[in-house]
Design a protein around this motif. Structure first.
Motif, PDB file in Angstrom:
ATOM      1  N   SER A  53       0.831  -1.198   0.000  1.00  0.00           N
ATOM      2  CA  SER A  53       0.000   0.000   0.000  1.00  0.00           C
ATOM      3  C   SER A  53       0.866   1.248   0.000  1.00  0.00           C
ATOM      4  O   SER A  53       0.537   2.243  -0.670  1.00  0.00           O
ATOM      5  CB  SER A  53      -0.920  -0.007   1.219  1.00  0.00           C
ATOM      6  OG  SER A  53      -1.637   1.203   1.312  1.00  0.00           O
ATOM      7  N   GLY A  88       0.014   2.579  -3.278  1.00  0.00           N
ATOM      8  CA  GLY A  88      -1.220   3.272  -2.923  1.00  0.00           C
ATOM      9  C   GLY A  88      -2.406   2.322  -2.863  1.00  0.00           C
ATOM     10  O   GLY A  88      -2.282   1.134  -3.178  1.00  0.00           O
ATOM     11  N   HIS A  89      -3.568   2.838  -2.447  1.00  0.00           N
ATOM     12  CA  HIS A  89      -4.759   1.982  -2.407  1.00  0.00           C
ATOM     13  C   HIS A  89      -6.007   2.820  -2.668  1.00  0.00           C
ATOM     14  O   HIS A  89      -6.000   4.047  -2.491  1.00  0.00           O
ATOM     15  CB  HIS A  89      -4.871   1.267  -1.059  1.00  0.00           C
ATOM     16  CG  HIS A  89      -5.010   2.191   0.112  1.00  0.00           C
ATOM     17  ND1 HIS A  89      -3.985   2.441   0.995  1.00  0.00           N
ATOM     18  CD2 HIS A  89      -6.065   2.945   0.561  1.00  0.00           C
ATOM     19  CE1 HIS A  89      -4.386   3.282   1.918  1.00  0.00           C
ATOM     20  NE2 HIS A  89      -5.650   3.612   1.680  1.00  0.00           N
ATOM     21  N   GLU A  90      -7.051   2.132  -3.075  1.00  0.00           N
ATOM     22  CA  GLU A  90      -8.345   2.769  -3.293  1.00  0.00           C
ATOM     23  C   GLU A  90      -9.160   2.726  -2.000  1.00  0.00           C
ATOM     24  O   GLU A  90      -8.898   1.912  -1.108  1.00  0.00           O
ATOM     25  CB  GLU A  90      -9.116   2.049  -4.408  1.00  0.00           C
ATOM     26  CG  GLU A  90      -8.442   2.089  -5.766  1.00  0.00           C
ATOM     27  CD  GLU A  90      -8.439   3.472  -6.402  1.00  0.00           C
ATOM     28  OE1 GLU A  90      -9.169   4.355  -5.896  1.00  0.00           O
ATOM     29  OE2 GLU A  90      -7.718   3.667  -7.393  1.00  0.00           O
ATOM     30  N   LYS A 130      -8.975   7.117  -0.482  1.00  0.00           N
ATOM     31  CA  LYS A 130      -7.933   6.787  -1.448  1.00  0.00           C
ATOM     32  C   LYS A 130      -6.592   7.355  -0.991  1.00  0.00           C
ATOM     33  O   LYS A 130      -6.530   8.451  -0.441  1.00  0.00           O
ATOM     34  CB  LYS A 130      -8.303   7.364  -2.815  1.00  0.00           C
ATOM     35  CG  LYS A 130      -7.275   7.059  -3.911  1.00  0.00           C
ATOM     36  CD  LYS A 130      -7.732   7.622  -5.253  1.00  0.00           C
ATOM     37  CE  LYS A 130      -7.598   9.139  -5.256  1.00  0.00           C
ATOM     38  NZ  LYS A 130      -7.895   9.705  -6.596  1.00  0.00           N
ATOM     39  N   GLY A 151       0.360   6.260  -3.469  1.00  0.00           N
ATOM     40  CA  GLY A 151       1.544   5.546  -3.008  1.00  0.00           C
ATOM     41  C   GLY A 151       2.826   6.345  -3.250  1.00  0.00           C
ATOM     42  O   GLY A 151       2.828   7.386  -3.925  1.00  0.00           O
ATOM     43  N   GLU A 167       3.840   6.746  -7.011  1.00  0.00           N
ATOM     44  CA  GLU A 167       3.026   7.752  -7.702  1.00  0.00           C
ATOM     45  C   GLU A 167       3.363   9.159  -7.220  1.00  0.00           C
ATOM     46  O   GLU A 167       3.351  10.115  -8.005  1.00  0.00           O
ATOM     47  CB  GLU A 167       1.546   7.438  -7.475  1.00  0.00           C
ATOM     48  CG  GLU A 167       0.611   8.180  -8.410  1.00  0.00           C
ATOM     49  CD  GLU A 167      -0.832   7.719  -8.276  1.00  0.00           C
ATOM     50  OE1 GLU A 167      -1.725   8.406  -8.825  1.00  0.00           O
ATOM     51  OE2 GLU A 167      -1.071   6.680  -7.619  1.00  0.00           O
ATOM     52  N   ARG A 170      -2.961   0.631  -8.041  1.00  0.00           N
ATOM     53  CA  ARG A 170      -3.220   0.797  -6.613  1.00  0.00           C
ATOM     54  C   ARG A 170      -3.890  -0.461  -6.072  1.00  0.00           C
ATOM     55  O   ARG A 170      -4.595  -1.171  -6.796  1.00  0.00           O
ATOM     56  CB  ARG A 170      -4.120   2.005  -6.362  1.00  0.00           C
ATOM     57  CG  ARG A 170      -3.528   3.333  -6.803  1.00  0.00           C
ATOM     58  CD  ARG A 170      -4.390   4.495  -6.328  1.00  0.00           C
ATOM     59  NE  ARG A 170      -3.975   5.739  -6.967  1.00  0.00           N
ATOM     60  CZ  ARG A 170      -4.794   6.528  -7.682  1.00  0.00           C
ATOM     61  NH1 ARG A 170      -6.077   6.198  -7.819  1.00  0.00           N
ATOM     62  NH2 ARG A 170      -4.333   7.643  -8.212  1.00  0.00           N
TER      63      ARG A 170
END
Length: 460
Positions: A217, A221-223, A233, A236, A239, A273
């Motif tokens: 994560s 990243g994550h949603e 949201k 990461g 990004e 993500r």
């Protein structure tokens, strides 16, 4: 070399003469020895003269101890801390404690007037030494080091600086291999700042510090709703570094499942993500660092060989501090100047024994260990010079954090006994006489310190 250094024939010196005597004899003598003497009569003029100039040495001439003059001198010294100051005064003035305190805390040296020929010669010599020390301080703070305080003039460091400039000019991945404490993150930052991406983000990820269940994560990243606790949201680290540089520290500690995802990103420059199936294009240069031997990790099936090939396009290797003997003193003085303000006002530098101990020491923790030892020594030192005990070093070996006087005596006593035995070729009578003890006492000390040798070499 610090190219800002002026030649010996152009050395400027600020001479503050508050006596009103207008005597120029001493100034002329100093000028004859290669100085450009800029003479002023008041401290106000001194401030105006010093502001646009770069004086490394200055003289203040006080014939009387007036409170106003002492305050003005203290203010001048405080505003021009890079200048080494000498004070000329009368012997009777040294009875004033305020003047003695000013000299003690703010001056490189002082001389009492009048000066005979020997005194003038000594003054000129001291001015040269003061100028040299000021020049050294300037080199330590402005020269002889690359970006981000990577200090060094040894061949290995010059080679590293050259390598940084070369890899910064291209956009390929770089693998920085080196022991812990050698400054791998500083190297990564220097590469970024010299590259075309300098104005963009520099994002650091310590692969060994993040929990395995969070690192995916953190990187990608994550949603919202991707897992329990994902209330919104999150972008990461990869990004977030878009357009800039991503530094993956301790890449050798990255879990195998994450290595697969990272490999895909390096190949395709896209991420997903957590909780999403949408590819996101990201323009990021990757720099990685490790103290682990990744070739051995590949053989042990703890690191993917294809990922190593992707990361190891270009390589930089910072040298261990034990391989940089020529840089030990330079580094020590640099960090001393950096932390000097944390110690008491009397502290001036390192004793000769401290420099010898640092040169003899193996520095397993490299530059990071040196920084910690010097900072602690500056804070804890009670004398004018940092000694080996302040650094926690005795003859190049690590001392206990607190060594009693008895322990210190034991260290010295054992060393004396071993030296005497070697010098007397293990003749016990001669060794005992050299040490000033009886043979019985010497045998007792040998047993106490468990000093042994081949019986065939022992002579009674």
């Amino acid at each position: 070399m610090d190219t800002s250094l002026v030649s010996d024939q152009e050395r400027p010196l600020l001479y503050v003469d508050t006596t009103g005597s207008r005597s120029t004899q001493l100034s002329e003598i100093i000028a004859e020895h290669g100085w450009r003497v800029d003479r002023v009569d008041t401290f106000q003029q001194a401030h105006q003269q010093a502001r646009p100039k770069d004086y490394r040495v200055g003289i203040v001439h006080l014939e009387q101890v007036e409170t106003a003059d002492l305050l003005a001198a203290d203010d001048l010294f405080a505003r021009n801390k890079n200048t080494e100051w000498l004070l000329l005064t009368r012997h009777r003035c040294l009875d004033e404690s305020d003047l003695c305190q000013l000299i003690h805390h703010a001056c490189y040296d002082y001389y009492t007037l009048p000066l005979d020929d020997g005194g003038v010669s000594s003054l000129v010599t001291t001015l040269g030494h003061a100028y040299g020390m000021a020049s050294l301080s300037k080199q330590l703070t402005e020269g002889h080091y690359d970006d981000y305080h990577m200090v060094g003039t040894s061949q290995s460091m010059l080679k590293l600086f050259s390598g940084i400039r070369k890899v910064a000019a291209v956009d390929a991945p770089v693998l920085i291999r080196g022991e812990s404490g050698t400054g791998k993150e500083l190297i990564a930052r220097a590469v970024h700042e010299r590259s075309s991406r300098a104005g963009k983000p520099f994002i650091t990820v310590n692969c060994g510090a993040l929990p395995e269940h969070l690192i995916q994560s953190e990187l990608f990243g994550h949603e919202k709703g991707a897992f329990t606790g994902a209330v919104q949201k999150q972008i990461g680290r990869i990004e977030a570094a878009d357009g800039g540089t991503l530094f993956l520290d301790e890449i050798g500690d990255l879990a195998m499942p994450l290595q697969v995802n990272l490999l895909r990103f390096l190949q395709e420059q896209v991420i997903q993500r957590v909780g999403s199936t949408r590819d996101i294009k990201v323009d990021v240069r990757v720099l990685a660092a490790t103290h682990v031997d990744l070739d051995e990790a590949v053989q042990a099936q703890k690191f993917r060989e294809d990922l190593l090939y992707r990361l190891n396009v270009l390589q930089l290797r910072p040298p261990a501090l034990r391989d940089r003997d020529d840089d030990i003193e330079l580094l020590a003085r640099f960090f001393f100047q950096h932390f000097r303000g944390e110690g008491h006002g009397k502290i001036k530098g390192f004793s000769k024994q401290a420099l010898q101990a640092m040169t003899a020491y193996d520095w397993p923790g490299n530059v990071r260990e040196m920084i910690n030892r010097i900072r602690r020594a500056v804070v804890m030192c009670e004398g004018r010079l940092v000694c080996p005990m302040d650094l926690g070093l005795v003859d190049g070996f690590v001392a206990k954090d607190v060594m009693s006087l008895a322990d210190a005596r034991n260290v010295a006593e054992r060393q004396a006994i071993e030296n005497a035995l070697q010098h007397c070729r293990f003749n016990m009578s001669k060794a005992a006489k050299t040490l000033g003890v009886s043979r019985v006492t010497l045998y007792r000390l040998l047993a106490k310190y468990e000093i042994g040798f081949d019986d065939s070499s022992m002579v009674s």
